[in-house]
Scaffold this active site. Structure first.
Site, PDB file in Angstrom:
ATOM      1  N   GLN A 282       0.825  -1.206   0.000  1.00 41.72           N
ATOM      2  CA  GLN A 282       0.000   0.000   0.000  1.00 41.72           C
ATOM      3  C   GLN A 282       0.863   1.261   0.000  1.00 41.72           C
ATOM      4  OE1 GLN A 282      -2.252  -0.640   3.624  1.00 41.72           O
ATOM      5  NE2 GLN A 282      -0.410  -1.351   4.658  1.00 41.72           N
TER       6      GLN A 282
ATOM      7  N   TYR B 141      -9.587   5.213  20.092  1.00 42.45           N
ATOM      8  CA  TYR B 141      -9.700   3.952  19.351  1.00 42.45           C
ATOM      9  C   TYR B 141      -8.879   2.846  20.009  1.00 42.45           C
ATOM     10  CZ  TYR B 141      -9.148   0.558  15.559  1.00 42.45           C
ATOM     11  OH  TYR B 141      -9.120  -0.596  14.811  1.00 42.45           O
TER      12      TYR B 141
ATOM     13  N   GLY C  80      -1.849 -12.575   8.838  1.00 39.61           N
ATOM     14  CA  GLY C  80      -2.541 -12.966  10.054  1.00 39.61           C
ATOM     15  C   GLY C  80      -3.364 -14.226   9.902  1.00 39.61           C
TER      16      GLY C  80
ATOM     17  N   ASP D  53      -6.992  -5.434  14.459  1.00 40.87           N
ATOM     18  CA  ASP D  53      -6.926  -3.984  14.277  1.00 40.87           C
ATOM     19  C   ASP D  53      -6.654  -3.715  12.804  1.00 40.87           C
ATOM     20  OD1 ASP D  53      -6.586  -1.284  14.437  1.00 40.87           O
ATOM     21  OD2 ASP D  53      -4.747  -1.346  15.615  1.00 40.87           O
TER      22      ASP D  53
ATOM     23  N   SER E 251      -7.513  -2.141   8.796  1.00 46.58           N
ATOM     24  CA  SER E 251      -8.046  -1.001   8.057  1.00 46.58           C
ATOM     25  C   SER E 251      -9.359  -1.427   7.416  1.00 46.58           C
ATOM     26  CB  SER E 251      -7.030  -0.530   7.011  1.00 46.58           C
ATOM     27  OG  SER E 251      -6.589  -1.610   6.218  1.00 46.58           O
ATOM     28  N   ASP E 252      -9.909  -0.598   6.542  1.00 44.66           N
ATOM     29  CA  ASP E 252     -11.207  -0.889   5.940  1.00 44.66           C
ATOM     30  C   ASP E 252     -11.116  -2.094   5.001  1.00 44.66           C
ATOM     31  OD1 ASP E 252     -12.713   1.316   7.077  1.00 44.66           O
ATOM     32  OD2 ASP E 252     -11.448   2.612   5.847  1.00 44.66           O
TER      33      ASP E 252
ATOM     34  N   TYR F 119     -11.766   9.844  12.126  1.00 40.23           N
ATOM     35  CA  TYR F 119     -12.299   8.739  11.344  1.00 40.23           C
ATOM     36  C   TYR F 119     -13.606   9.177  10.693  1.00 40.23           C
ATOM     37  CZ  TYR F 119      -8.956   5.287  13.162  1.00 40.23           C
ATOM     38  OH  TYR F 119      -7.811   4.577  13.456  1.00 40.23           O
TER      39      TYR F 119
END
Length: 331
Positions: free
Chosen positions: A68, A98, A175, A192, A194-195, A260
């Site tokens: 990314q 968060y 993971g 945890d 991201s989108d 966010y």
């Protein structure tokens, strides 16, 4: 009326200023396209028609990992900001709301958490909060993108310092694969992510939650980043439904965080049956333990009352989650 830039009275960490990485500040780097006229504006990945903007004081890093685009900049009001693929992941000013909730909701729901896995979260914030629990003996961070860990250590040291704790093992690995290699090993698994686009997309699908279930010990708890009810309540409802199909018991809770989308993000918590607490039941909405007085003073968002309140949803979200009916296969 002029608004004071620190009107929320949330002090930023007092640390030496990070040194920009001069080798990665080319204006042609894809991550730099989100900065125009001194302002960073998010890429509206899942929220067309709106985006968060922050004024940029200095770009510290702009580059691309194997997975990314990565951008780190110092903002004028939110401290150092980490951006992945054009979307804000963390800012020094509001990250605690968060990080505290994604860690303490499951950990204080568990009577005796000793082994904890954090999937994603390469900035180290969730790990920092996990380490506040003296019961925890072993923390594993499994992050697929080494660059996230690297830039966090360099530019967000107040957060990433947790990764140097002797109880912490950092694994640069997928993971999903790691979970399948550690059956019935962890008391708590925190995802945890991201989108659900790019490398994080698989972390929102049934096979992943089945892998989490398999890696938990009897009575273990899972907590996954669960998206925003204001942006896609149907996605939230589907996530809860999926987790209930795998675990039997799952609930949605939320926190507020200014940077966010829509200022809100949630978590899906699920309990595996068995263990001392019996699994499931009211453990998800009621703390099994509470912070010691000295520790509570160090926390800035979480407390037992906030824990209970986080599971109370506005009616439109409650109805969407509790009345969700999955679409027919193929739709």
């Amino acid at each position: 009326r002029e608004r004071h830039p620190l009107a929320l009275h949330l002090p930023l960490p007092q640390l030496p200023a990070p040194t920009p990485s001069s080798s990665a500040l080319s204006s042609t780097t894809p991550a730099m396209e989100f900065i125009k006229d001194g302002w960073f504006s998010e890429k509206p990945v899942m929220w067309p028609g709106q985006k968060m903007s922050l004024q940029v004081e200095e770009v510290l890093f702009a580059g691309k990992s194997d997975y990314q685009d990565v951008l780190v900049f110092r903002s004028t009001t939110y401290g150092v900001v980490l951006v992945l693929d054009g979307v804000i992941q963390i800012t020094e000013r509001d990250e605690f709301s968060y990080q505290e909730m994604i860690a303490h909701l499951p950990l204080y729901s568990h009577p005796a958490p000793r082994r904890v896995l954090v999937v994603g979260g390469g900035d180290g914030g969730a790990v920092r909060e996990v380490l506040r629990h003296p019961e925890v003996e072993e923390v594993t961070l499994c992050e697929i993108d080494a660059k996230v860990v690297e830039v966090s250590k360099q530019f967000l040291p107040s957060i990433a310092a947790s990764l140097s704790d002797p109880r912490v093992t950092v694994r640069i690995q997928d993971g999903f694969d790691f979970l399948r290699d550690h059956p019935s090993h962890f008391d708590v698994v925190i995802t945890d992510s991201s989108d659900p686009v790019g490398p994080a997309e698989v972390l929102f699908e049934p096979p992943y939650f089945k892998a989490v279930h398999g890696a938990l010990r009897a009575g273990g708890l899972a907590c996954s980043q669960g998206e925003c009810i204001w942006l896609d309540v149907a996605l939230v409802a589907r996530l809860v439904f999926t987790c209930r199909a795998v675990f039997g018991d799952a609930r949605y809770a939320f926190t507020t965080i200014p940077t966010y989308p829509c200022g809100q993000i949630g978590f899906v918590l699920a309990a595996k049956a068995g263990g001392d607490g019996g699994g499931g039941g009211t453990r998800l909405g009621e703390p099994a333990r509470r912070p010691a007085p000295a520790e509570q003073k160090r926390l800035r968002y979480y407390n037992p009352e906030v824990h209970r309140a986080a599971f109370v949803l506005p009616e439109f979200a409650r109805a969407a989650v509790e009345e969700f009916v999955p679409p027919p296969v193929g739709e």
